[in-house]
Motif scaffolding. Sequence first.
Motif: not given
Length: 425
Positions: A284-290, A297-305, A307-315
């Motif tokens: 959940a720490a990655l759920l902030s823009p800073e 990798a999280a920055r790439r998820a947002v810019l290239d894809f 999508t949020l770097p951490v999404r619902p559904g990881a189980i």
Amino acid sequence: MSEYLRRLFALLAAILFSLSLAACGTVDFTRPGIADPEAGYAAAFPWYAEFCALSQIRKRPGFGAEIRGDIGGHAVLYLNGACRGPDGTLIPCDTPGAGLEGGVGLSMNAHFRNAKWVAIPGRDFFFEGNLRHGETLTRARYAEVLAEARSLGLYDGIAFHDAAMTKAPPGLPPEMAKYEVSIATDYAVGLGRGRYCARVPMTRAQMLSMIAFLNAENAPYRRGEREFHWSLFQDNCIHLAHNALAAAGFWRRWPTHRPLPLAILDFPVPKNEFVNLMRRGNDAALLSPEAAFADPAARRAVLDFGTLPVRPGAIALSAPAWPANEVYETELGLVFYDEPTLGPYRHWLAEILATPRQHALEPNLHWYAARLHRLREERRPLPPEMADFGDRFYAALDRELAGIDRRLERLRAARTTPATGLALR
């Protein structure tokens, strides 16, 4: 003592400690179990990747190849939305030429000489050899699974190293021997192995990136340009799965083929990687823009894809080896490679098992809905250099929030409606 020697001794101590646990008991793969029906998850997230840490394998003696593995286990990757193409490569399941199976399992095996991985069509066959719930794995049923694998042509064009073939019973034709020495490792993996799996939702664009990476990894071997040699430390089955996820912007790439002294000190192993994936997928720490901007990798998820770097559904999910079993032993081990005194992995696993949102989809979706609503309400100005990134981050957040109610509706409908095929979108 140099830092290198200190870390080497710590690693050796961890390995020896882990091996000493082999006689202390077996792993309970009934926890957390499969909390959500497969159809329900696929209805909510038609595109997903599932990494599985597989236990050791212990085949009962006196029947076929006597395959008995160590407690380090094996790892495989299942991709829902990727299919086996006509030429043995991976293609999206929603494109012409794809089969009807809806997904494909991938196994990287030291047996292979002209391939890095083999693709197994269909979730049910990949995991359970198409056995039905409550059915007994008899020797006759085992033979039927082998025959089905041969009919699928899983190893058509795949050459094995000579050493792998020595495990087969004498006199067995080579093309049949390939299937005998590989069952419950490359396909029908749940017949002889317990598993911990971490399932992570993907977008179609992310799945396409994973497909491109995996095809590129296999290409030089399938073209005959190189001969494949598996390496525990420098290029193993977890490297492949880890780096496929890295191609989708999930985390950083794990380097392969590093100098051996460096590789020995930092190599992935199945059970540790399952925990690593669950922790990253629910960070959940990655759920902030800073924080997302600061993580490559999280920055790439947002810019290239987008999508949020951490999404619902990881189980997390788990399953024991097939319980009614006349072919394989079912009390099996799978160890962490961790420092014996201060190592954190056992604690992290216990935390995953004790947290409902980490192994049941509906609590997971509700938790993320509350978290994302709060993030949107608390939005604050960002530094100028982050302005564009912040706009994209919150646009991804809005898309995710808008989709959660729809995913919950699909999940509930799938629990009460027979599966009739799910659209990939």
